[in-house]
Design an enzyme around this catalytic site. Structure first.
Site, PDB file in Angstrom:
ATOM      1  N   GLU A 103       0.816  -1.220   0.000  1.00 40.21           N
ATOM      2  CA  GLU A 103       0.000   0.000   0.000  1.00 40.21           C
ATOM      3  C   GLU A 103       0.846   1.265   0.000  1.00 40.21           C
ATOM      4  O   GLU A 103       0.454   2.285  -0.543  1.00 40.21           O
ATOM      5  CB  GLU A 103      -0.922  -0.018   1.221  1.00 40.21           C
ATOM      6  CG  GLU A 103      -1.937   1.093   1.270  1.00 40.21           C
ATOM      7  CD  GLU A 103      -2.974   0.879   2.352  1.00 40.21           C
ATOM      8  OE1 GLU A 103      -3.439   1.888   2.901  1.00 40.21           O
ATOM      9  OE2 GLU A 103      -3.309  -0.285   2.650  1.00 40.21           O
ATOM     10  N   ASP A 154      -2.473  -2.998   3.686  1.00 40.19           N
ATOM     11  CA  ASP A 154      -3.011  -3.097   5.045  1.00 40.19           C
ATOM     12  C   ASP A 154      -4.226  -4.001   5.040  1.00 40.19           C
ATOM     13  O   ASP A 154      -5.080  -3.913   4.142  1.00 40.19           O
ATOM     14  CB  ASP A 154      -3.410  -1.717   5.577  1.00 40.19           C
ATOM     15  CG  ASP A 154      -2.208  -0.809   5.793  1.00 40.19           C
ATOM     16  OD1 ASP A 154      -1.074  -1.320   5.832  1.00 40.19           O
ATOM     17  OD2 ASP A 154      -2.412   0.416   5.917  1.00 40.19           O
ATOM     18  N   TYR A 193      -0.738  -2.513  13.833  1.00 40.78           N
ATOM     19  CA  TYR A 193      -1.656  -1.746  12.984  1.00 40.78           C
ATOM     20  C   TYR A 193      -2.646  -0.973  13.848  1.00 40.78           C
ATOM     21  O   TYR A 193      -3.330  -1.561  14.693  1.00 40.78           O
ATOM     22  CB  TYR A 193      -2.395  -2.694  12.046  1.00 40.78           C
ATOM     23  CG  TYR A 193      -3.174  -1.979  10.974  1.00 40.78           C
ATOM     24  CD1 TYR A 193      -2.524  -1.192  10.030  1.00 40.78           C
ATOM     25  CD2 TYR A 193      -4.557  -2.084  10.903  1.00 40.78           C
ATOM     26  CE1 TYR A 193      -3.224  -0.533   9.035  1.00 40.78           C
ATOM     27  CE2 TYR A 193      -5.278  -1.427   9.913  1.00 40.78           C
ATOM     28  CZ  TYR A 193      -4.606  -0.654   8.986  1.00 40.78           C
ATOM     29  OH  TYR A 193      -5.303   0.014   8.016  1.00 40.78           O
TER      30      TYR A 193
END
Length: 592
Positions: A70, A166, A369
């Protein structure tokens, strides 16, 4: 939708606008497909080869394996984790090449979304003909074209693909769009990870999933299209109403933005309409071997009721002291909303800034995350290893981590665990360090012993009326040695038996209006009401500020914001209906 849009012109006068003409539209009954029919059309988990025309499917032009990330930082981390990678360049965009188990691996990156939804036909509003197009064809001065071109060239060398964006709805849409529109493929393998540490990335590659998460991809695309169809059309209608008065202002409304602004405006109206009234509090100063002040537990709202207290001076009363002990467990691990709330409380960082800093820490490999709803810490993250690494820089805190298993909260997230530090460390900016250390301390505190508090209550009875005071003392700090806690300690002496009333104090006060939302408290309120997602709430609040609907740190609705909501309430209340927004969210979750 057509009926709601028609109302926008009628609303112009309500927003201090006088339109010269009204665009007419007709509401046509439409037979809605059932949920079962929708699922049948696009069942989550099903591959989507039918979505890509066969003639666009190129023959394999290479045998390399292309990993698509990403962001550039993620590509660099994955390359370093998988082996000795050579950094190369295509048109100013870095990518990585390495050999692993006799296989050529290429690692390329996007820069977030490379595609946006674009209106394909029609003018003004309402518009329903939209399609995904490259950003550089949709947005002026877009700089993502070189990343698009780089991935397009790398695809020519690839025979297989792995999406390593992600692992959430947005990441899935980013990877899926690159896969189908640039790579011209309908399927790819999927790496799933929650940190960018070498060990987890290696494990993720070793146990790569056979397909992308089509449930997340469908839900993400649905969210984007719904936001466009709903938000863009209604926002255009608002701005056209403004134009008809000969002025111009950027206005917007959306399925979450509307209900969020409505909450703030309702609070503002409650404050404006609040009528302050007097009330009285009664205190006694009593004494035997010690002297303390006690308070009548109820506020007095009728002035004539104060007379019965004025006669108590000089009288004898009976005091009783009771003690209790309480164990306070450590706070739950951080989910995103709680991190944003705590960062605002302790450091004054607004929620959008906290998320941006947390994202930087994640890309640096220092935390997991951040866009997660989870308050769980699974054993698979290897607690002891993390605590051992943290002890190099935070031994004064890790020494208090005595428990084998952490405290956990009730909230979970199927995609990611709670936010936790990886144990790695690097030099950070002042703001980054504030967020990082808050996460470190919260994580360590989950392994600490509970705090022990002693509560003390003194009750004084005179003429059948009871007066009290309370105190709290920390006996064992436990987790409070690590994580900041705002507990007001009050050390009270024991007071028992007969006491004399030395003085009667009566204080007049005025009732106060409701408190306005702060950037942190409105985020928590939106979460409580299931409005928006963990990743979007902060941005929605920022938009309300940008549009001039609200102002100040203690959030105050402006005249424009109030006027807009009043007009929507009158002409089309469904636009600001919380229930409609929650129904949208539930249906998208069912797709996921």
């Amino acid at each position: 939708m057509a009926h709601n849009i028609k109302q926008m012109s009628e609303m112009a006068t309500e927003i201090q606008i006088a339109p010269n003409r009204v665009r007419l539209s007709t509401e046509v009954p439409v037979k809605r497909p059932s949920a079962e029919q929708l699922i049948k059309i696009e069942k989550p988990g099903r591959k989507t080869a039918n979505r890509i025309k066969k003639e666009t499917m190129p023959k394999k032009q290479g045998n390399a394996e292309l990993i698509i990330t990403e962001k550039p930082a993620a590509a660099e981390k994955i390359a370093a984790a998988l082996g000795k990678a050579e950094k190369k360049n295509i048109g100013g965009v870095s990518y990585y090449e390495l050999e692993k188990d006799g296989k050529k691996i290429l690692i390329g990156c996007a820069v977030g979304h490379l595609f946006s939804l674009k209106q394909m036909s029609g003018k003004g509003w309402p518009v329903f003909d939209i399609a995904w197009k490259p950003n550089f064809k949709v947005k002026k001065k877009d700089w993502s074209k070189k990343y698009y071109n780089a991935l397009q060239k790398l695809c020519k060398e690839a025979g297989s693909y792995i999406i390593a964006c992600d692992y959430d709805i947005e990441g899935e849409v980013i990877g899926w769009n690159v896969l189908r529109f640039i790579c011209k493929r309908d399927s790819a393998k999927r790496m799933k990870f929650s940190t960018l540490t070498s060990s987890e990335l290696q494990e993720s590659y070793k146990n790569v999933l056979p397909d992308i998460d089509y449930g997340q991809a469908y839900a993400g695309e649905t969210r984007h299209k719904l936001d466009w169809l709903y938000g863009i059309n209604l926002s255009r209608a608002l701005m056209e109403a403004i134009k008809k008065t000969g002025s111009f202002k950027i206005l917007s409304i959306g399925r979450v933005q509307g209900p969020a602004l409505h909450l703030i405006v309702e609070k503002e109206k409650a404050i404006q309409n609040f009528k302050s009234e007097p009330f009285w509090q009664v205190f006694l100063l009593v004494k035997n071997s010690h002297q303390i002040e006690v308070k009548f537990p109820k506020d007095i709202t009728k002035k004539e009721e104060l007379d019965k207290f004025k006669t108590l001076k000089g009288k004898e009363a009976i005091a009783v002291t009771t003690k209790s002990q309480e164990k306070i467990p450590p706070p739950s691990p951080f989910d995103l909303t709680t991190l944003q709330t705590e960062a605002y409380k302790f450091h004054g960082l607004n929620p959008s800034r906290t998320l941006a800093l947390a994202q930087q820490l994640y890309l640096a490999g220092l935390i997991s995350y951040p866009r997660t709803s989870s308050q769980k810490l699974p054993a698979s993250i290897q607690y002891k290893d993390i605590l051992k690494k943290l002890s190099k820089n935070y031994k004064n805190f890790t020494d208090y981590a005595k428990k084998e298993k952490p405290v956990e909260g009730s909230k979970s997230d199927p995609a990611h665990p709670s936010i936790y530090p990886t144990g790695d460390y690097k030099e950070l900016s002042l703001e980054e360090k504030k967020v990082y250390e808050l996460i470190v301390k919260r994580f360590i505190s989950c392994f600490c012993e509970p705090a022990a508090l002693e509560g003390k209550k003194i009750e004084v009875t005179v003429e059948g009326m009871k007066f009290t005071t309370k105190g709290t003392k920390i006996i064992e700090k436990g987790w409070m040695n690590v994580y900041p806690a705002k507990i007001q300690e009050t050390d009270l002496p024991d007071l028992n038996g007969a006491v004399k009333v030395l003085e009667v104090k009566i204080e007049e006060k005025m009732t106060q209006p409701p408190k306005r939302y702060t950037p942190a408290s409105i985020i928590r309120e939106l979460e409580k009401r299931s409005l928006g997602t963990k990743a979007t709430r902060a941005a929605i609040v920022e938009t309300l500020f940008d549009r001039g609907y609200v102002k100040e740190r203690s959030i105050e609705a402006t005249k424009l914001g109030i006027s807009l909501i009043e007009s929507l309430e009158k002409h089309s209340p469904i636009i600001i209906d919380e229930k409609l927004t929650r129904d949208f969210e539930k249906q998208m979750e069912s797709i996921q």
